[in-house]
Structures are given as C-alpha cells and as structure tokens.
Design a protein around this motif. Structure first.
Motif, PDB file in Angstrom:
ATOM      1  N   ARG B 128       0.817  -1.211   0.000  1.00 34.05           N
ATOM      2  CA  ARG B 128       0.000   0.000   0.000  1.00 34.05           C
ATOM      3  C   ARG B 128       0.850   1.260   0.000  1.00 34.05           C
ATOM      4  O   ARG B 128       0.437   2.289  -0.497  1.00 34.05           O
ATOM      5  N   PHE B 129       2.057   1.151   0.538  1.00 37.40           N
ATOM      6  CA  PHE B 129       2.886   2.342   0.616  1.00 37.40           C
ATOM      7  C   PHE B 129       3.387   2.786  -0.748  1.00 37.40           C
ATOM      8  O   PHE B 129       3.776   3.920  -0.936  1.00 37.40           O
ATOM      9  N   GLU B 130       3.379   1.858  -1.709  1.00 38.40           N
ATOM     10  CA  GLU B 130       3.795   2.241  -3.057  1.00 38.40           C
ATOM     11  C   GLU B 130       2.749   3.122  -3.728  1.00 38.40           C
ATOM     12  O   GLU B 130       3.054   3.887  -4.631  1.00 38.40           O
ATOM     13  N   THR B 367      -2.873  15.961  -2.295  1.00 37.04           N
ATOM     14  CA  THR B 367      -3.273  14.612  -1.910  1.00 37.04           C
ATOM     15  C   THR B 367      -4.615  14.652  -1.194  1.00 37.04           C
ATOM     16  O   THR B 367      -5.092  15.710  -0.806  1.00 37.04           O
ATOM     17  N   ALA B 368      -5.189  13.486  -1.027  1.00 37.45           N
ATOM     18  CA  ALA B 368      -6.431  13.361  -0.261  1.00 37.45           C
ATOM     19  C   ALA B 368      -6.205  12.317   0.822  1.00 37.45           C
ATOM     20  O   ALA B 368      -5.546  11.309   0.581  1.00 37.45           O
ATOM     21  N   VAL B 369      -6.736  12.594   1.995  1.00 35.77           N
ATOM     22  CA  VAL B 369      -6.614  11.634   3.095  1.00 35.77           C
ATOM     23  C   VAL B 369      -7.962  10.940   3.268  1.00 35.77           C
ATOM     24  O   VAL B 369      -8.996  11.601   3.324  1.00 35.77           O
ATOM     25  N   PHE B 370      -7.939   9.631   3.315  1.00 30.66           N
ATOM     26  CA  PHE B 370      -9.179   8.887   3.489  1.00 30.66           C
ATOM     27  C   PHE B 370      -9.107   7.967   4.694  1.00 30.66           C
ATOM     28  O   PHE B 370      -8.064   7.377   4.982  1.00 30.66           O
ATOM     29  N   ALA B 371     -10.225   7.863   5.385  1.00 30.29           N
ATOM     30  CA  ALA B 371     -10.359   6.873   6.447  1.00 30.29           C
ATOM     31  C   ALA B 371     -11.084   5.688   5.832  1.00 30.29           C
ATOM     32  O   ALA B 371     -12.185   5.825   5.315  1.00 30.29           O
ATOM     33  N   LEU B 372     -10.430   4.545   5.833  1.00 25.38           N
ATOM     34  CA  LEU B 372     -10.995   3.361   5.193  1.00 25.38           C
ATOM     35  C   LEU B 372     -11.582   2.447   6.250  1.00 25.38           C
ATOM     36  O   LEU B 372     -10.894   2.071   7.196  1.00 25.38           O
ATOM     37  N   ALA B 373     -12.842   2.110   6.102  1.00 31.83           N
ATOM     38  CA  ALA B 373     -13.470   1.216   7.082  1.00 31.83           C
ATOM     39  C   ALA B 373     -14.498   0.355   6.378  1.00 31.83           C
ATOM     40  O   ALA B 373     -14.739   0.512   5.184  1.00 31.83           O
ATOM     41  N   GLY B 374     -15.093  -0.532   7.116  1.00 28.28           N
ATOM     42  CA  GLY B 374     -16.073  -1.427   6.535  1.00 28.28           C
ATOM     43  C   GLY B 374     -15.450  -2.765   6.183  1.00 28.28           C
ATOM     44  O   GLY B 374     -14.475  -3.195   6.787  1.00 28.28           O
ATOM     45  N   LYS B 375     -15.989  -3.412   5.138  1.00 35.07           N
ATOM     46  CA  LYS B 375     -15.665  -4.814   4.874  1.00 35.07           C
ATOM     47  C   LYS B 375     -14.405  -5.018   4.027  1.00 35.07           C
ATOM     48  O   LYS B 375     -14.406  -5.802   3.085  1.00 35.07           O
ATOM     49  N   VAL B 376     -13.359  -4.280   4.323  1.00 34.54           N
ATOM     50  CA  VAL B 376     -12.100  -4.498   3.607  1.00 34.54           C
ATOM     51  C   VAL B 376     -11.082  -5.140   4.558  1.00 34.54           C
ATOM     52  O   VAL B 376     -11.222  -5.062   5.780  1.00 34.54           O
ATOM     53  N   ASN B 377     -10.051  -5.736   3.966  1.00 31.03           N
ATOM     54  CA  ASN B 377      -9.067  -6.453   4.783  1.00 31.03           C
ATOM     55  C   ASN B 377      -8.200  -5.533   5.632  1.00 31.03           C
ATOM     56  O   ASN B 377      -7.874  -5.863   6.756  1.00 31.03           O
ATOM     57  N   ASN B 378      -7.783  -4.395   5.053  1.00 33.34           N
ATOM     58  CA  ASN B 378      -6.842  -3.536   5.762  1.00 33.34           C
ATOM     59  C   ASN B 378      -7.374  -2.137   6.010  1.00 33.34           C
ATOM     60  O   ASN B 378      -6.901  -1.173   5.424  1.00 33.34           O
ATOM     61  N   PRO B 379      -8.358  -2.004   6.891  1.00 34.46           N
ATOM     62  CA  PRO B 379      -8.871  -0.666   7.152  1.00 34.46           C
ATOM     63  C   PRO B 379      -7.827   0.197   7.840  1.00 34.46           C
ATOM     64  O   PRO B 379      -6.874  -0.304   8.436  1.00 34.46           O
ATOM     65  N   GLY B 380      -7.995   1.478   7.737  1.00 36.83           N
ATOM     66  CA  GLY B 380      -7.043   2.405   8.348  1.00 36.83           C
ATOM     67  C   GLY B 380      -7.112   3.744   7.660  1.00 36.83           C
ATOM     68  O   GLY B 380      -8.156   4.130   7.139  1.00 36.83           O
ATOM     69  N   LEU B 381      -5.967   4.414   7.657  1.00 35.20           N
ATOM     70  CA  LEU B 381      -5.911   5.744   7.109  1.00 35.20           C
ATOM     71  C   LEU B 381      -4.946   5.742   5.943  1.00 35.20           C
ATOM     72  O   LEU B 381      -3.904   5.089   6.009  1.00 35.20           O
ATOM     73  N   THR B 382      -5.283   6.481   4.881  1.00 29.89           N
ATOM     74  CA  THR B 382      -4.375   6.512   3.753  1.00 29.89           C
ATOM     75  C   THR B 382      -4.308   7.915   3.167  1.00 29.89           C
ATOM     76  O   THR B 382      -5.243   8.700   3.323  1.00 29.89           O
ATOM     77  N   GLU B 383      -3.208   8.229   2.537  1.00 28.87           N
ATOM     78  CA  GLU B 383      -3.067   9.516   1.848  1.00 28.87           C
ATOM     79  C   GLU B 383      -2.563   9.235   0.448  1.00 28.87           C
ATOM     80  O   GLU B 383      -1.497   8.649   0.271  1.00 28.87           O
ATOM     81  N   ARG B 391     -10.776   1.876  -7.411  1.00 26.73           N
ATOM     82  CA  ARG B 391     -10.307   0.490  -7.500  1.00 26.73           C
ATOM     83  C   ARG B 391      -8.948   0.334  -6.821  1.00 26.73           C
ATOM     84  O   ARG B 391      -8.718  -0.614  -6.058  1.00 26.73           O
ATOM     85  N   GLU B 392      -8.038   1.291  -7.085  1.00 29.64           N
ATOM     86  CA  GLU B 392      -6.724   1.219  -6.431  1.00 29.64           C
ATOM     87  C   GLU B 392      -6.870   1.293  -4.915  1.00 29.64           C
ATOM     88  O   GLU B 392      -6.176   0.610  -4.173  1.00 29.64           O
ATOM     89  N   ILE B 393      -7.780   2.150  -4.469  1.00 27.85           N
ATOM     90  CA  ILE B 393      -7.946   2.297  -3.025  1.00 27.85           C
ATOM     91  C   ILE B 393      -8.487   0.999  -2.410  1.00 27.85           C
ATOM     92  O   ILE B 393      -7.991   0.523  -1.401  1.00 27.85           O
ATOM     93  N   VAL B 394      -9.486   0.409  -3.064  1.00 24.91           N
ATOM     94  CA  VAL B 394     -10.076  -0.811  -2.497  1.00 24.91           C
ATOM     95  C   VAL B 394      -9.078  -1.968  -2.529  1.00 24.91           C
ATOM     96  O   VAL B 394      -8.859  -2.638  -1.514  1.00 24.91           O
ATOM     97  N   TYR B 395      -8.469  -2.191  -3.701  1.00 21.92           N
ATOM     98  CA  TYR B 395      -7.704  -3.429  -3.842  1.00 21.92           C
ATOM     99  C   TYR B 395      -6.221  -3.287  -3.497  1.00 21.92           C
ATOM    100  O   TYR B 395      -5.630  -4.201  -2.916  1.00 21.92           O
ATOM    101  N   ASP B 396      -5.602  -2.154  -3.862  1.00 22.66           N
ATOM    102  CA  ASP B 396      -4.162  -2.045  -3.606  1.00 22.66           C
ATOM    103  C   ASP B 396      -3.869  -1.507  -2.216  1.00 22.66           C
ATOM    104  O   ASP B 396      -2.856  -1.834  -1.619  1.00 22.66           O
ATOM    105  N   ILE B 397      -4.734  -0.635  -1.728  1.00 25.70           N
ATOM    106  CA  ILE B 397      -4.439  -0.017  -0.437  1.00 25.70           C
ATOM    107  C   ILE B 397      -5.197  -0.679   0.705  1.00 25.70           C
ATOM    108  O   ILE B 397      -4.612  -1.037   1.725  1.00 25.70           O
ATOM    109  N   ALA B 398      -6.497  -0.865   0.501  1.00 27.94           N
ATOM    110  CA  ALA B 398      -7.287  -1.456   1.587  1.00 27.94           C
ATOM    111  C   ALA B 398      -7.215  -2.979   1.581  1.00 27.94           C
ATOM    112  O   ALA B 398      -7.825  -3.638   2.423  1.00 27.94           O
ATOM    113  N   GLY B 399      -6.491  -3.551   0.646  1.00 25.84           N
ATOM    114  CA  GLY B 399      -6.260  -4.997   0.687  1.00 25.84           C
ATOM    115  C   GLY B 399      -7.414  -5.853   0.196  1.00 25.84           C
ATOM    116  O   GLY B 399      -7.470  -7.044   0.469  1.00 25.84           O
TER     117      GLY B 399
END
Lengths: 163, 624
Positions: B128-130, B367-383, B391-399
């Motif tokens: 996700r850091f990439e 950049t945009a900062v998002f709080a990711l929650a709900g039914k994803v594998n890796n919830p948290g905070l991302t920028e 799609r990138e946010i759901v699959y590459d960042i939130a796992g």
C-alpha cells in the motif's frame, strides 16, 4: 431520579464558577466543566450559571439540551457507550445495542436502578476498523458480538457498589 | 534562541535517539482500543525487570489500523522493524529476540522501516505504501506528538520561519498558486478565502481550525491531532500572519479527549519555544491559540454553526452572505479551515506552490486523506494523490474485500456523500469526479460494503443520523428528513409501496432546496445515490418483501436446516438470549420464530463443519 445537590457538589460548583469571568461566551465551557466534575448538570447548577452570566435561565437550558454531551441525571458507575457509526452499524452495532438492552433491562439513555450501569449511543468514536465497538467506562471493547456482551459485563456486575 | 539554534537542538536530540535502540508504540485512540497501552506498560516493566534503559516512545497512528497494536523496534545499523497485532504474551519474545538478541522475530513482523530522503520512512514490504503519497501524514506514527523537538527535527516550523520573512500578500499568493482547496469537504479554494479575510476591513480578525469531525466513519482529523498536532498549529500561525489575525481557536470534538490532550501539550510547547506568543521568533508578529471543545452536535461542523457554538449559543447555521470572512466570530472577519487544510500550509510555503500543484488532477491539487473502514481487509488511514481511482484504493491499499466477498459499494463522505457501485470503481477520486457521480468528498470517510450489506438499510441509517442531528432551524431539514426516514422505515419493514420511490425522489429535492446549510442540503444524498445505483433492491423490498442482502430484520428469518443439524451439539441453544431454540441432546434444533430476536448468535456459533443455521428472505420461504 432528581436529587438535591449535596454540600460537596455545591462547593465544587462554586469553585468552578470562581475560575470564570462571567462572559456570555463562557457558557458552554462552564457547562462542560461542571458536568465533568459532577457527572451531570443539576438544575440548581444551571440556575447558578444563569445568575453568574446574567442571562435568562431558559437560555442556559436551551443550550444545554441542544448538545448531545450534556446530561441532566447522574450516569451509572459504569457508563456504557455503544458506537453506532457507519462501520459499527454494518457490523451489527444495533444487535449489540439490543443485547445490552436485554442484559441490563434498560433502554438507550437509561440508568439501571442501582446506578451501576447507564447506556448511551454515540455516532462514532473513530475506531471504525474494530467495529462493532462498545466502551464501558473508559475501556474499549472491539469486535463485539451479542454473545460477548454478557461475558464482558460480568466483571462489572460482580463488583459491589461502593457506598 | 534563534530558529537555527532550536533546529540544531532538535536535530541533535533526534540523532541521539537514532543512534541507539528505541521502541515506539502507536497509542492513538485506535491503538489504545486494540490494547496498546497495556503493551506499552508491559514493555516498560519487562525492560525494568531486565534493568535495561531503552526509551519507549508513545507515537500517534501510522494509518495501519488493522494491524494494531503496532510496536516498532529501531536498532542502529540494523533493520527497523514494525511488529503487528502484539499481545502481552508476545512481549517477552520481542524483548529477548530483537532487543537483547539479533533474532528479528520475523514471524511477528509486518514490515521494515527505512528512511528515504525527505519523504520520511516507508515500509517497503507493504504494497500500500507504493500507492500512497504521504504529505500531511508523513510524521504520523513516527514521532512523539508530545515532543516538539521531534517535529522540528523532521522539518517542522521551517515553513513558519520562511513565511515570517515573506509579506502576507506573498503567502496568500502561494496558497492561491498551489490550488489548495479546503479539505473540510466542499473544496472551496483556500487562497481565495484567505484573501477575502485579508482584505476585510474590520478588526480584530480570527483564525479557527475546524476539528469538529462528526461524520460517522471519518477519523483523519482525530489522527492528525493525536499524531502530529504541531503541523496544524504551524499552519494556523502562518494563516494568522497572512490575514492579519492575532488570535486563533482550535475547535475539537469533545468525543476526542486524547486529541484535546495532545493538542494542549503541543500548544504549550510551541509557546515555550516562541512559536506562539506576543513576538513570534523575533518577528514582532504575535499570535495566540486556544482550544474550544465541541459539545457533541454534528451540525457544529458547519462553519456558521461552529461560530455560534463558540459564542456560547446553540450551534445553528445562519444564511450566507455575509461570509465568515466578512462577519464571523463575534461578527468579525474570520478564517475557518479544516485540520487537514492547515496541515498542508507549512509544506506549500516550504516546498512551493508549483510543487504542490504538480500533484493531483487538473482541478483538485495535492493529496487526499481517506479513512478506510467497513468490509475491507486492511482498514485504516491513507493519503493518496488526488485522482487515484476507487479500484486502487479498495484493492491495492485497503487490501481487497474481506472473506473473498464481492465489492458492492462504497459510501464516501458520510451522510453528505453517496454510495457508489462497482461499475464506478474506476472513478478517479477528486472533488469534481465524486460530485459528478452523485457523491462528494465530504470528510473523506470511506465505508466499503459487500454483498451482505443492504443499500436501503444503509440509506435508512444515514437518514436516522441526520434526523437526530438536524438542528431544527429549517422546516425541510427538520421534518422533511423525518418524513424521508419514515418512508425508508416502511420499506425496510416490508410496508413499502411502489409509489414511495417517486415520493422519496420528490421530497429529496425539496429537502435539498429548502435547507440553509450543508447538513440539510446533502441529507438526501444517500437516498438519491442508492436509488440511482441500487434501485432493484428498493423494488425487491417493496414488491417481494425480500431483503436481497439478508439484513432487514423484518424481512428475514433464521432457520436451522434439519438435515445439517448435528444432534450432539447444543451451541445454538446455549447462546440464544431469548430461549427461542428448542431441542435437547440428540434432537434436531428448531427456532421458535415468535421468540427469535434475530440477533444472529446461533449463526455465529454453529460450527462451520455443520453450517446448519441459515438466513432466509422473504419470510414466506420458511418451511411450515
């Protein structure tokens, strides 16, 4: 539920008010500090504030009832906050709420007769990744299920109320 | 002390720390919820028992909330490793393994931290850091938020130092040139707002930081205030200098006690070092900041309502104009920006407007900062840079989605936003694309839903929220939203009529048009977007009395499949809170539908190898 303020509470109240200048803008901070100290806002305290700020009592009441933070009855010894934010809702937060209502035999906003538990719902405590979440006093219980509710209450129930 | 001297002191303190073994633990609210404080205590005890003096530093949140509690061990000339999901039992293993010994305990590690240039540390092992570009989150989780020297050693207050040597007009020019748009949600150009305040005639002027993050599912402002409060303060001081204000307020939700506490410490330290006060860094410019605690009203996040709250009144919005820039707090010119907006300012001053506007899309910079929650594998905070796709946010960042389930939709921006379906996964996330899709950036909360979540139930949830939080000033917001809620309730309870859909659409337009502030005018968004993208679900609820996602209680039933029920076990009987399940040992269990509270306990405890409990909808499918 209503009770007179005790002498000790009156003393605390006087001490808090003493720290303010008496400006209109201090109303909310005053209400917050009094509630933090006494656990709730007794009617008498709100009347004192009105006198102190030289504003109508109804205005103090109007502001205090507007905000979710303020309470007019004391909380239980172990206040319970059930998070019903979006993530908690999707993860079944309402089922947790119902389980607690069944276990404690009170509804949201209520306090048990022995003043041991009281229950509130909150919009989000910002721990969405641990949903659904319940806070008992200050301890956060992540990943709750209706089944875990009973178990998490046991240590609090077993403790006898301090006099 | 001059700024150079302060910076040298901070650097040497930071370098001393880097030259030894030290431990950091994420103890923001999210870490605490996962048990981080107990872990910190235990580590300190275990170190003391071994008579070892190793600094244990409490940091903020790294955004990897799914992996809390997080412990990082930094060792000179060796890998800096982040350990995740640390339990008390694992603490001795870590201490004896990596602190005393050379065993990196890789089975407990999430990844390694390396420092790369100015952009701060990253974890190469985490994909996700990439995809992320951390600007305002870059120090979160790495520094001690209660130590101003950590902030300064990592680039802090350089922006202010530079700003004080510029003219206010130059600063405003830079903010305008950067293309920064307000991160509170509406995306108003920040530079223009600053200019309006600067040119307003009346004095005194005020700066307010809006930290009243009331959106359920959004927690980035909390994380920034808990993890790196100094950058918000620095941004506010620069803003004060630019518009000609001497006083600022940080308005924080009272529900965030740790954010309040850490911000208070930060303010005190900034004052001690001369970044706040009557003569900031010898410039002759004076600025003071106080904290105002919110009292729990969602509408307080609306600018004019927030000002009412600060004046000691009910936080009701008022019509605009006049804008706050002309008549805000105590009717004086007031600049109000969000926590994140202020956080970008020091960087824009230091690194330049062109650098900032080089990031993002044509009309949404940075950049945009998002709080990711709900039914994803890796919830948290991302920028991420503006324009990153959903799609990138759901699959590459939130796992990706949990348990291999299918992505159904994402609610962006809380009650003001909307729910976007799978077909829009390739939408770039920025202010304008989201608005076009019927949603909005809002606070930046993203709640991911899978096939087990019901669109109508979600819309009802948000309407329930806004009806509770409406301040009551506008009739359409007070009563219109309540009427919308009642229609939705009818639908989820199986009492809906087909013509209700048209009524919802018509009433939604009236509520939008008839409300003063953002709360009312965006309240129908969850209904409008779910109707736009998930209309078939509304129709199934109304026409077939069926909840396709098996969520709406009145339309579902729990049933035990007799052929699958293992007669020897009694798990379901034991957990049922209403004693609705009958059947002793050796008998098939049966649910008494009249007693069932639909709490799902039986479903959760039925052993996976039997899988005998199922949910049915419509209820008419129940076998007699």
């Amino acid at each position: 539920m209503k009770k007179e303020m005790t002498g000790e509470e009156r003393e605390k109240l006087a001490g808090i008010i003493h720290g303010y200048r008496g400006e209109r803008r201090e109303l909310i901070p005053l209400l917050q500090e009094i509630q933090e100290e006494l656990g709730y806002l007794p009617r008498e305290a709100m009347e004192e504030i009105a006198n102190f700020l030289r504003i109508p009592k109804v205005l103090v009441w109007g502001v205090a009832t507007f905000y979710n933070q303020f309470r007019f009855v004391p909380l239980g010894k172990y206040p319970i906050r059930v998070c019903l934010g979006t993530a908690c809702h999707l993860a079944g937060g309402n089922l947790i709420l119902e389980a607690l209502e069944r276990e404690l035999n009170i509804t949201v906003g209520g306090t048990t007769e022995d003043y041991k538990f009281s229950m509130e719902r909150v919009a989000c405590i910002g721990c969405c990744m641990l949903a659904p979440v319940v806070v008992i006093k200050t301890k956060i219980y992540p990943g709750m299920t209706p089944f875990k509710v009973e178990e998490s209450l046991i240590p609090y129930k077993q403790d006898s109320l301090s006099p | 002390m001059t700024f150079r001297e302060v910076e040298d002191k901070a650097r040497s303190e930071w370098e001393t720390l880097q030259n030894r073994i030290y431990i950091t633990i994420s103890t923001a609210t999210c870490g605490r919820a996962a048990g981080a404080l107990d872990i910190a205590d235990l580590i300190n005890k275990e170190l003391a028992r071994r008579s070892m003096e190793i600094p244990v530093i409490e940091t903020g949140c790294m955004g990897l909330c799914y992996a809390e509690p997080l412990v990082t061990i930094s060792k000179l000339e060796s890998l800096r490793i982040v350990y995740h999901n640390i339990t008390p039992e694992l603490v001795p293993r870590l201490i004896d393994g990596y602190i005393l010994g050379d065993d990196p305990c890789l089975e407990l590690a999430l990844g390694t931290l390396e420092t790369e240039g100015e952009n701060g540390p990253y974890i190469p092992e985490l994909s996700r850091f990439e995809h992320e570009l951390r600007l305002i989150l870059r120090r979160c989780g790495y520094i001690d938020p209660k130590n101003i020297y950590h902030y300064i050693a990592n680039g802090g207050y350089r922006g202010l130092d530079k700003a004080l040597r510029m003219s206010p007009e130059e600063i405003i020019g830079k903010v305008k040139g950067s293309g920064l748009r307000g991160r509170g949600g509406a995306g108003f150009p920040a530079g223009s707002k600053w200019e309006l305040c600067r040119t307003a005639k009346d004095t005194p002027k005020y700066v307010i930081c809006n930290g009243d993050e009331g959106d359920p599912g959004a927690f980035m402002d909390r994380v920034i205030l808990e993890s790196d409060p100094q950058q918000v303060i620095e941004g506010m001081i620069i803003a004060g200098y630019a518009i000609g204000a001497r006083e600022g307020y940080i308005y924080v939700r009272a529900e965030y006690p740790l954010a309040v506490e850490r911000t208070q410490v930060a303010l005190r330290q900034a004052k001690e070092l001369g970044f706040l006060g009557d003569d900031i860094m010898g410039s002759g410019f004076g600025f003071h900041i106080e904290i105002a605690k919110g009292a729990g009203a969602f509408v307080s996040g609306e600018a004019t309502a927030l000002v009412s709250a600060m004046e000691g009144r009910r936080s009701e919005p008022r019509p605009r104009p006049p804008r706050l820039a002309e008549a805000g707090l105590w009717a004086k010119p007031t600049l109000l920006n969000n926590v994140k907006t202020f956080s970008y300012v020091p960087l824009i001053i230091e690194w330049g407007a062109d650098w900032f506007s080089g990031i993002g899309t044509k009309r949404s910079k940075g950049t945009a900062v998002f709080a990711l929650a709900g039914k994803v594998n890796n919830p948290g905070l991302t920028e991420v840079p503006m324009g990153t796709t959903l799609r990138e946010i759901v699959y590459d960042i939130a796992g990706g989605m949990q348990n291999g389930k299918r992505f159904k939709g994402v609610q962006i921006g809380g009650p003001s936003g909307g729910c976007l379906p799978e077909s829009l996964l390739d939408t770039p996330v920025d202010f304008d694309s989201l608005r076009e899709a019927g949603s909005m950036m809002g606070s930046g909360g993203m709640i991911f839903m899978d096939e087990g979540d019901c669109a109508v139930d979600t819309a009802e949830f948000f309407l329930d929220f806004v009806t509770r939080e409406s301040c009551g000033k506008c009739t359409m917001c007070r009563l219109g939203t309540l009427h919308l809620l009642h229609i939705l309730e009818d639908i989820t309870k199986g009492r809906g009529k087909m013509e209700d859909i048209d009524l919802l659409l018509a009433l939604a337009e009236d509520v939008k048009g008839g409300s003063l502030c953002g709360l009312g005018s965006t309240a129908p968004n969850p209904i409008l977007t779910t109707l736009r993208y998930f209309r078939d679900e509304y129709e199934a609820h109304i026409g077939e009395k069926r909840c396709p996602a098996l969520v709406c209680k009145e339309l579902i039933a729990y049933y035990i499949l007799p052929e699958k029920c293992d007669r020897g076990c009694e798990h379901c009987v034991l957990v049922c809170p209403t004693e609705a399940i009958k059947g002793g040992k050796g008998e098939v269990k049966v649910i008494d539908q009249n007693k069932c509270s639909k709490c799902s306990s039986c479903l959760q405890v039925c052993p996976p190898e039997y899988n005998a409990v199922v949910k049915l909808s419509p209820i008419s499918e129940l076998p007699p």
